[in-house]
Design a protein around this motif. Structure first.
Motif, mmCIF file in Angstrom:
data_model
loop_
_atom_site.group_PDB
_atom_site.id
_atom_site.type_symbol
_atom_site.label_atom_id
_atom_site.label_comp_id
_atom_site.label_asym_id
_atom_site.label_seq_id
_atom_site.Cartn_x
_atom_site.Cartn_y
_atom_site.Cartn_z
ATOM 1 N N GLN A 27 5.248 1.224 -18.644
ATOM 2 C CA GLN A 27 4.816 2.667 -18.845
ATOM 3 C C GLN A 27 5.242 3.473 -18.066
ATOM 4 N N SER A 28 5.987 3.030 -16.904
ATOM 5 C CA SER A 28 6.172 3.955 -15.652
ATOM 6 C C SER A 28 7.384 4.846 -15.813
ATOM 7 N N VAL A 29 7.008 6.041 -15.394
ATOM 8 C CA VAL A 29 8.199 6.900 -15.594
ATOM 9 C C VAL A 29 9.087 6.809 -14.455
ATOM 10 N N HIS A 30 8.759 6.275 -13.389
ATOM 11 C CA HIS A 30 9.704 5.723 -12.298
ATOM 12 C C HIS A 30 10.272 4.414 -12.563
ATOM 13 N N TYR B 280 14.992 1.842 -6.816
ATOM 14 C CA TYR B 280 14.493 3.115 -7.275
ATOM 15 C C TYR B 280 14.743 3.988 -6.137
ATOM 16 N N LEU C 62 14.124 7.259 -5.139
ATOM 17 C CA LEU C 62 13.288 8.125 -4.758
ATOM 18 C C LEU C 62 12.258 7.524 -3.986
ATOM 19 N N TYR C 63 11.940 6.173 -4.078
ATOM 20 C CA TYR C 63 10.792 5.662 -3.455
ATOM 21 C C TYR C 63 10.981 5.387 -1.829
#
Lengths: 765, 765
Positions: free
Chosen positions: A411-414, A465, A467-468
């Motif tokens: 469910q994570s958009v990331h 990921y 951006l993290y």
């Protein structure tokens, strides 16, 4: 109740008690950790329950005069033992966290003139709060009792998974009130309430919801509240500046008006009571809808028998506590141990309705199919020992927790696994991506009744990921540069460990491509080691170490919740390589010794957060997690007896049975899980491997119930003085190394420690 | 598109066009009513569609310097014809209301340097808004086009029921932006946004929701937004003072960060375009979830063919407009008539996903089983003529609207039918409980494919709800006392009418007990008639009329949206009794005459709200609804020719084809429904009866399509001068009364009016 039904219910309960009989529940003292830094709560809940029904001793605002109010930190669990007043009883609480939220739906029974504000601790008469004393207070698993002195109301609380059950014994009065304060909450700043909504369905049933922008940014909790007796009058006050304009004077909304909505609502319900009359409230929660809450209420507690709910709750606790049957000479040690078990079984919490419906991270509703959905994942803490403990004594739940994490990922958009998630929010608290450790630990240990390849994909995507939190730099440069992203050393070390976990999982699943990628990344810890100082040290994007550096300071030195002294030892995946890097055993052992023995100046404590002298031994910080494996590192040297010595010292110093019995935040059970493992004599230094390091069992005997098999650990001649292991025998074979594997435990059998008063410097050889 | 598929789709459309062919759609001018008080919008929608995709010409704040900003009233539909700039295109709009809300999800395409604030009308360069001119503007049913001059972007809009379809033709630029402004909205005060949430699912798909505390107190709208071309960059700005604290510096949330949340968010999506390149956006709504919006998007428009969506939308309009095929000599009259049909078919609006899911008044999600769920019920307006019109030419929809009202009742904590409801909110706007009129009208007219006994129960409970708006007094005393509840005369008169409706329904369903109760209540209009002044007049709780009384003034005289002159004639259930009460025909006729002929002083207009000289004839106010039946009252006297004269005058004066062509708020179609009925020559003076009063048909011939039957109305020798009915023949029988029944129409047949230039004072006798 009909007599025949009563007997039937008694019979239905009998098998549980008959099976058990041990009554371990009575050893548990939920009050432990409620004073100072433990941040536990004393109220009523069932194992991993959605409802944590517990007293609040203050409702401080997050800000005072436009500035952060540091006292808020004390109230992460809503209750501080030293307080003299109770403001009410609310339904959700974190256990042991270092950040706060929740405190939903505060209920307060009062008598006399109606007061809708809580008043102050110094002047409790100014509001609805009441003085209380610990003399009248009883806190047991699944049960809490206290006398509200100001009103002469006896409060009793119990709970099922999703329903809190209140029982208030009133004096005779024509002015009995139940206040439902929707403004109250923990971590409560002015705009925390995004919206609240209340419907008075009839004269015994209320439904509604609360939506907050707290620590969790977009959080919804729904409720259904049922009274045992009809109220004869009710009302509300809306404290918001911008009260809704739309009603056109059509209604008197303040009195007996059945729909309330807004950001600052307090409601009340009025009764007339006879002497000793009990008003009971069943208060159900749902992550999905008021309809779901009502369904939970009716399914879990379809009656008004408080004693039965209490007995059911305590039976559930008894069943969980009996996963480990331990013999300890001192009653206090029994109390410490089973209270640790209790605290370890509070989180993660159930996060779905009885029919499986839950709110997802994508803000849509979902159905959990084939698993129980959990939330409250404090993973930076709990990957270390709590989830490994679950893999031993709660394997089904741990697998369901992994399924819950995978649902979060889906469910994570990331497309990231959880970092610190609760109630359909990712709070992004602390560092690393330690979901991968939890998942790898389950996969490596064979507790993976889920799609392991999908889980591997989730781990890999999480670890890639960009951006993290400095991860793009880490992937490019092999470390997080401190000038680009703070706490860079902690992040580099933790990413490297997490990457090793992914590599192990990839290997087991035959994905050599991924194994190669991540085993390479797992060596990145070397990139932040400064041979010049002998510490891990922040490095800049130009490849040079940062000039300013203080290995003792915890603030702005490249670490989070730790200093270089503690964090530099964080290479759980490669202890031997780390020791070699630090100059070999001859340098490493005295270095590690000094960690435990050095004396810190007072100035140190003034500058750090979250650490007090109570939580440290020398410079070893047990109150924060990065050092939890450190005492076991001697096992990778020729002096494992020092591990034995140190862990016993930590057990004694950091845990006792008073309200201040925890040396730091329990952190959703991580501190307690450390205590459990260490008391049993072994510890998972590197989750994601199948290896446990042996320590010094602080008990006489313990039997672990393992889905049909048992594993019995015996410590012969163990005592406070006999803390040194002389010999260890596993199923008849003497161990030559201070380690056992997960399979050794799960296959069942016997592990016997032979203890003595002096180090057996030649054992394990 | 593959050629074979193209042919298939063309064939699929052919039958629709073939059946129709009349092309009535081209008569419709959605621009009518967009200037001054009409409060209509010019944008794209389908009949009763969930999406109303339309330009905003300003986004004024509700308050300026802490005071209500009266200019907000102009923007109930977001667009004012005289404005020179467009701020963007949003997806929800009321049509013709006198109160505002909505304006959800404003999209604005721009080029050049990114601007995220709308700027001002006087200095459009200061923000993202653009100048435009009506020369480039095309507004058709289901289609809107305009050139944004500042950016040289051609905008085209069309829609399906739940999906808005944007097509922007850009110039060549490396700086093309699509702004998604979640702060914009109609009736927009600082805290209107309770919460907004955006997920960038991938580089062409966005989902999210908006939750507002506007006119609707607790309103949620979910969306899914799909781009025809990937954006290469995106970002947001959060304008809130209290931006969420939880991200710990882990992310740069302003750029390319895929989750946005808060109260004050503006997002943008960046593209590079070639000359003439089209960027298309499909924007779906849902009352339930982003998942529902996505499902609506994929189900309703699974392709990117803008022209097909437009053609489909216009085919839907054509089908609805052909319910009445009319012949009118003047093209302008054709335009007025079909624009009225268009406006009548905008509301109520669809309020469920393609699978039937919708949010209920109880805040839970429900499934509409066997009916289409509607919202936007402006019942104080629309019970008069719009719902009666639906019972003739939209019977299926009207029955579904009643089902929607009953669902509202079932979900209401008050157990009341809707008053003014939209998007799972009860806004409580205006007076009465006119749902009961709509329901009784459907039952009495035999259009009740629902549980009529349940509907009767709903009506009765609604009419007995003591907390509502003076109703307890009304039930006790037979009138609402002005000192207890304002607008008391309006309320008393409307309750009495509504009660009559309930009585009729009870009678038909054999519930004599209820008939007796409510027929008694229906006579309560007498209790506020003051024989001394000849007007209905506010009465106090002591039983005496209020001393201060001015029959002309509209403010604080016991009436809402009307004065005593107009409202005193509001006894639609008993016109004859009312005339008798007022002294019989000899006094009544000159009294009624003077209403239309008296001259009001200028001071009158300064003191009233919602009325201008444009909206009145003498003292007859057509712009507000309470007088809509008044011109027909002559039918209950011996001078029905005065009805014929007056209604023709009203048609001419109050409706024309300019942008200012409506004499007052269209009020969700009520003004238009009056126009349609009156043009056809009959009007439902008393909904809940089966009777229509005849007027003066302002057309040559009209054929009504009635589910297989047809009813043809012919007006022989009709002209602007020949407004007087000489004779009326229904299926060969000359009428002796100026009335027909619903069955007369629905059975099919022919109604022929013979018209002349002089009153036929002896006809109908």
């Amino acid at each position: 109740m009909k007599k025949s039904l009563f007997y039937l219910l008694c019979l239905a309960q009998l098998p549980l008690f008959a099976q058990t009989g041990a009554n371990l529940t009575h050893y548990v003292k939920p009050i432990i950790g409620t004073q100072k830094m433990g941040h536990t709560y004393p109220g009523a809940t069932v194992p991993f329950g959605m409802v944590q029904l517990s007293p609040e001793t203050d409702t401080l605002p997050y800000e005072m005069n436009g500035k952060y109010n540091p006292d808020v930190y004390k109230y992460c669990a809503g209750y501080q033992y030293d307080d003299k007043t109770i403001t009410g009883f609310s339904h959700t609480h974190f256990s042991g966290t270092g950040h706060s939220d929740l405190g939903d739906f505060l209920i307060m029974p009062t008598t006399g003139a109606l007061q809708l504000n809580p008043g102050t601790a110094t002047n409790p008469e100014s509001g609805y709060r009441s003085t209380f004393s610990h003399q009248s207070e009883v806190a047991e698993p699944g049960y809490y009792k206290v006398k509200l002195d100001e009103y002469n109301i006896l409060t009793e609380l119990t709970a099922s998974n999703r329903v809190g059950f209140h029982q208030y014994t009133f004096p005779k009065t024509d002015q009995a009130h139940i206040v439902l304060d929707l403004m109250a909450g923990i971590y409560n700043y002015e705009n925390k309430n995004v919206w609240t909504f209340v419907r008075v369905e009839n004269d015994t049933l209320i439904t509604g919801y609360r939506q907050t922008n707290g620590w969790g940014r977009t959080r919804f909790v729904y409720f259904a509240m049922s009274f045992s007796k009809p109220f004869y009058r009710y009302g509300q006050k809306n404290y918001a500046h911008d009260v809704y304009r739309g009603f056109w004077g059509k209604f008197d909304q303040a009195h007996n008006f059945p729909e309330m909505a807004g950001k600052q609502v307090r409601a009340y319900f009025d009764f007339k009571t006879t002497e000793g009359e009990k008003i009971k409230i069943k208060f159900a929660l749902s992550p999905v809808s008021t309809e779901g809450a009502l369904q939970n209420l009716r399914t879990e507690i379809p009656h008004w028998d408080f004693e039965k709910v209490k007995a059911d709750a305590q039976a559930l606790w008894e069943k969980e506590l009996e996963k480990i049957n331990i013999k300890l000479a001192a009653n206090d040690d029994m109390v410490s141990f089973y209270t640790a078990m209790y605290h370890a079984f509070l989180s993660p919490t159930t996060f779905m309705d009885v029919d499986g419906a839950y709110r997802g991270l994508d803000q849509n509703n979902h159905m959990a199919k084939g698993f129980t959905n959990y939330t409250t994942f404090s993973l930076w803490d709990t990957y270390r020992a709590l989830h490994p403990l679950f893999n031993v004594i709660q394997p089904k739940r741990n697998a369901d927790m992994v399924q819950s994490m995978l649902a979060h990922y889906d469910q994570s958009v990331h497309k990231m696994l959880p970092v610190w998630s609760h109630y359909a929010n990712e709070n992004w608290c602390m560092t690393g991506y330690h979901s991968v450790s939890v998942i790898a630990d389950a996969v490596i240990k064979g507790n993976a009744p889920f799609d392991a390849n999908h889980a591997l994909e989730a781990c890999v995507n999480t670890a890639r990921y960009k951006l993290y939190d400095g991860l793009e730099y880490y992937m490019q440069m092999g470390y997080v540069p401190e000038d680009k992203n703070s706490s860079s050393v902690s992040k580099t070390l933790e990413y490297a460990y997490d990457d090793w976990c992914i590599a192990q999982m990839a290997k087991k699943l035959g994905r050599n491509d991924l194994y190669e990628e991540f085993i390479k990344r797992s060596a990145n810890f070397k990139n932040v080691y400064d041979a010049g100082t002998g510490f891990m040290r922040p490095k800049m994007s130009d490849g040079k170490f940062r000039k300013d550096f203080d290995a003792l300071t915890t603030i702005n030195q490249g670490f989070i919740e730790g200093n270089a002294w503690n964090y530099s030892l964080y290479v759980p995946q490669y202890p031997k390589e780390m020791i070699a890097l630090m100059g070999g055993e001859s340098k490493f052992i005295p270095h590690l010794d000094s960690l435990f023995t050095m004396h810190l100046p007072d100035a140190f404590f003034a500058e750090t957060e979250d650490i007090s002298r109570d939580g440290i031994i020398g410079n070893y910080v047990h109150g924060n997690e990065p050092s939890h494996h450190v005492a076991y590192l001697y096992n990778w040297t020729k002096q494992p007896w020092k591990t034995q010595e140190r862990v016993r010292m930590i057990l004694k110093k950091m845990y006792h049975v008073g309200p201040d019995g925890l040396g730091g935040n329990d952190d959703c059970g991580q501190m307690s899980a450390w205590y459990i493992f260490t008391t049993l004599g072994f510890y998972p230094v590197c989750p994601g491997s199948d290896q446990y390091a042996l320590g010094s069992p602080a008990m006489e005997q313990a039997t672990l119930q393992l889905d049909g098999k048992t594993f019995t650990i015996t410590a012969k001649d163990q005592s406070d003085k006999n803390v040194y292991v002389q010999k260890v025998v596993l199923n008849g074979h003497t161990l030559t190394q201070p380690f056992i594997t997960h399979a050794d435990i799960m296959n069942g059998g016997e592990l016997t420690f032979y203890m003595g008063a002096k180090p057996a410097k030649k054992n394990y050889q």
